[in-house]
Design an enzyme around this catalytic site. Structure first.
Site, mmCIF file in Angstrom:
data_model
loop_
_atom_site.group_PDB
_atom_site.id
_atom_site.type_symbol
_atom_site.label_atom_id
_atom_site.label_comp_id
_atom_site.label_asym_id
_atom_site.label_seq_id
_atom_site.Cartn_x
_atom_site.Cartn_y
_atom_site.Cartn_z
ATOM 1 N N HIS A 195 -2.643 12.252 5.360
ATOM 2 C CA HIS A 195 -1.133 11.258 5.484
ATOM 3 C C HIS A 195 -0.940 10.511 7.055
ATOM 4 O O HIS A 195 -0.761 9.740 8.037
ATOM 5 C CB HIS A 195 -0.756 10.707 4.375
ATOM 6 C CG HIS A 195 0.233 9.861 4.242
ATOM 7 N ND1 HIS A 195 0.173 8.184 4.343
ATOM 8 C CD2 HIS A 195 1.362 9.403 5.271
ATOM 9 C CE1 HIS A 195 0.706 8.200 3.861
ATOM 10 N NE2 HIS A 195 1.897 8.316 4.419
ATOM 11 N N HIS A 206 1.249 2.041 0.705
ATOM 12 C CA HIS A 206 2.638 2.847 -0.109
ATOM 13 C C HIS A 206 2.268 2.762 -1.565
ATOM 14 O O HIS A 206 2.126 2.026 -2.304
ATOM 15 C CB HIS A 206 3.949 1.916 0.361
ATOM 16 C CG HIS A 206 4.865 3.690 -0.058
ATOM 17 N ND1 HIS A 206 6.214 2.947 -0.593
ATOM 18 C CD2 HIS A 206 4.660 4.260 0.836
ATOM 19 C CE1 HIS A 206 6.996 4.628 -0.563
ATOM 20 N NE2 HIS A 206 5.865 5.513 0.803
#
Length: 736
Positions: free
Chosen positions: A44, A90
């Site tokens: 990430h 997300h």
């Protein structure tokens, strides 16, 4: 460190990672340092599996002010102003806790925009779920997820006073274990008032502003860099909790701060919280930093340095201020009732030194985490076997279907029918700049009052095509958003991407990723549309099932004459509808919507794009619109000519009669670089003049009028089509 193997496993670090950490530190790490390495080396934060493919994207053009590497990209839109935009994912948090996950996704991307000094003026979203029409528990679960995600997007955006002006969604079984929630935001900034995420100047104070830090979101970056399993619900504590009212205060405080010459740089505390923001700010500047963690404002008792560094509590920023400006900055944030505390200072050590109650609790060189994180060259399968497992498509059986049945089924499908149930929950009119909102089809448009121009924006990813042919799908995704903007009379200037894929440990997924990046690169070069920002989301996999490769592409373009925005609704009696397409266009059923619903497969021949023809199409549309000869225009996309024609007519509440004999394939097959134009008869030859010496042709296919959709072999009363198109999605979404 006790139980080293267990701690490494909990932090998703390998033994090889640990050996690198020992080499960097010259000693064994403590738990705080392990947590920091884990977060900064996660997929990430570090892009360790994807960076080798992203580096070849075209990122420069005369109108690009800031490309990838900052909080968001910036392009010049004229009059001394820039458009700041980016899209991020997300996904994992939204699957675990749909409302909070989607809401904080919106909040996070908005902070990335106003951190650059811009006021956020528009947002879009790209969301994907499993098949919500199923009558089983999977269908029920994904209807629940849909309701939660939509409520979260609307709840946060509406409270922030930012219009949600458009978006797109799709529903495929591949997303049953991993939904996708991609959020896009755009802001306007003066070109000479852009702020960057840097920490320069030895001795300059490092200031924490915004909400207090809690334990919510702890470990979120690491969680988002791993696959799901049956135990995913246990990850709920790693989902952040957002407060849009606090973010609104933070936005206004930051914009007030930017008007004064008080700061060097500013960074959102997003994924990995204080860890990523501090390391990235110092890393970009080649500086060092000291931070005193016991000064961090806390909302929970007994918090530790580990928790403070890795918490992903929302609505927080890290500022590098000019020395001596501390009191003025504190006054601004006190006015907006936000915490503002000096927690550290910039040094020249090149290290991050963390202190807790006057004792050093961590010391880590910054560059190996921020600028020189490990880059992996994962195995790539050159012959992906998953393509062999897709069932073949029998086109003869497909074309034997009753056209009226196919037409009605597609019109009521969640991919085609109107999504008013969704976009009515979003405030699209706040700020009074929205010209073309959600529900009109195609690109959304806002007015830029500062320079009296328009901005067109669109987002797309043809996911079934990307599954069959990732490179071709990526090219067509870039072309699709540019075509949408051209259909408003604009010219796309740049894109941002959000690349959603399965596990990078699967060589077939890495083949999909590589091919997708090559497709984006080729399309952006040919269409002269650089990539200025983006995001990668990997490990969208549950129980070894990967999602379709989903490169969500959002494009932004300028419309010079705001009063000349082209409409996408057919509504004038007697006007003619023309199909503008390549002369050799051969629509196909491969990856089409009709193949999905009536062929029990998405496999088959696909129509490939010619990027030069696509570029000429954009130019022809813009020139024709400038000359005022186009009354309306729509893209031919999912469901082919039949669905594009039906949607434009139903939205305009007018019937249509097809005057050209269209076969089943001509009605429902799909291909790129095709649009429908609404023209007055006296302007047809002028339009053909614009197409001279091109490989595009104009063919009359229908005349508007009456109260019947008459497509030759298909006839449906306009009233019936209206009821299906506008009423079906709400029935599906609200079924428990």
């Amino acid at each position: 460190m006790e139980n080293c193997a267990q701690i490494l496993s909990q932090h998703k670090l390998t033994q090889e990672d640990y050996e690198k950490i020992l080499n960097i530190l010259g000693r064994k790490p403590n738990l705080v340092e392990i947590g920091i390495f884990s977060a900064m080396w996660s997929e990430h934060c570090s892009y360790k599996s994807s960076k080798i493919y992203l580096k070849d994207f075209p990122t420069r053009a005369p109108w690009v002010i800031q490309g990838p590497g900052e909080n968001a990209g910036v392009i010049d839109i004229g009059g001394g102003y820039g458009a700041v935009f980016k899209m991020e994912s997300h996904n994992h948090p939204s699957f675990i806790e749909p409302y909070a996950g989607a809401a904080t996704g919106v909040g996070g991307i908005m902070r990335d925009i106003f951190t650059m000094g811009a006021r956020v003026v528009a947002s879009l979203n790209s969301i994907r779920f499993g098949e919500i029409t199923k009558g089983d528990s999977i269908g029920a679960k994904h209807r629940y997820l849909l309701r939660g995600v939509v409520a979260g997007i609307g709840g946060y955006g509406n409270c922030m006073g930012v219009p949600t002006v458009g978006g797109e969604m799709s529903f495929e079984s591949s997303y049953e274990g991993n939904i996708l929630v991609n959020a896009f935001a755009l802001g306007i900034v003066k070109k000479d008032e852009i702020f960057y995420g840097r920490a320069d100047g030895i001795g300059n104070p490092v200031i924490y502003v915004g909400s207090k830090t809690g334990r919510d979101g702890l470990g979120g970056a690491v969680m988002s860099s791993d696959s799901f399993s049956e135990n995913s619900k246990s990850l709920r504590p790693t989902v952040q909790v957002g407060d849009p009212f606090t973010e609104k205060l933070l936005l206004e405080a930051c914009l007030e701060l930017f008007k004064q010459d008080l700061i060097v740089g500013i960074q959102d505390m997003g994924a990995a919280g204080l860890t990523s923001s501090s390391f990235e700010m110092a890393g970009r500047s080649g500086s060092g930093m000291k931070m005193y963690l016991d000064r961090v404002p806390m909302r929970e008792e007994g918090m530790t340095p580990y928790e403070l560094m890795l918490s992903e509590s929302q609505e927080r920023m890290l500022i590098c201020a000019k020395k001596g400006a501390e009191s003025k900055i504190a006054e601004i944030f006190a006015k907006w009732e936000l915490d503002c505390v000096v927690i550290g200072e910039v040094t020249d050590s090149g290290k991050m030194e963390l202190f807790w109650q006057n004792e050093k609790c961590a010391e880590i060189p910054i560059a190996p985490l921020s600028e020189r994180a490990p880059i992996l060259k994962r195995p790539v399968s050159e012959n992906p076997h998953y393509l062999d497992s897709i069932g073949t498509l029998d086109e003869e059986v497909l074309m034997a279907k009753n056209p009226k049945d196919v037409f009605e089924a597609l019109l009521r499908s969640p991919e085609i029918c109107d999504k008013a149930w969704v976009y009515s929950q979003y405030d699209c009119s706040v700020q009074t700049n929205t010209i073309v909102p959600s529900g009109a089809g195609g690109a959304s448009v806002i007015r830029v009052k500062e320079n009296n121009k328009g901005l067109g924006m669109s987002v797309a990813a043809p996911v079934r095509l990307c599954y069959l042919n990732p490179r071709e799908g990526a090219k067509q995704a870039v072309a699709k958003v540019g075509r949408d903007i051209a259909l408003r009379g604009g010219r796309m200037l740049a894109i941002t991407d959000c690349l959603n894929f399965g596990s990078p440990e699967n060589p077939e997924v890495m083949w999909q990723f590589r091919e997708t990046c090559l497709g984006i690169k080729e399309a952006c070069k040919s269409l002269n549309t650089p990539v200025v920002s983006g995001n990668v989301s990997l490990y969208n996999q549950t129980n070894a099932k990967d999602i379709y490769p989903t490169p969500s592409i959002a494009g932004v373009g300028v419309i010079d004459f705001i009063d000349n925005v082209l409409q996408s609704v057919f509504k004038e009696e007697g006007l003619e509808i023309y199909l503008l397409a390549q002369k050799d266009s051969k629509p196909q059923f491969g990856a089409s919507l009709v193949a999905k619903y009536f062929g029990n497969s998405i496999k088959g021949t696909i129509a490939e794009i010619d990027l030069q023809n696509e570029l000429f199409l954009w130019s022809a549309l813009c020139v024709a619109n400038e000359h005022g000869i186009l009354k309306a225009a729509v893209d031919v996309y999912q469901g082919g000519v039949a669905m594009s024609l039906a949607k434009a007519c139903v939205r305009g509440n007018i019937g249509v009669k097809v005057v050209k004999d269209l076969s089943f394939k001509e009605l429902f097959a799909e291909a790129p670089t095709r649009v429908l134009l609404m023209l007055e008869s006296q302007n047809v030859e002028k339009m053909r003049e614009f197409l001279r010496d091109s490989n595009l042709t104009l063919t009359k296919i229908a005349i508007l009028g009456g109260d019947l959709l008459d497509l030759g072999c298909i006839k449906m009363p306009l009233k019936e089509a209206h009821k299906i198109f506008f009423g079906e999605f709400q029935k599906i979404a609200e079924t428990l």
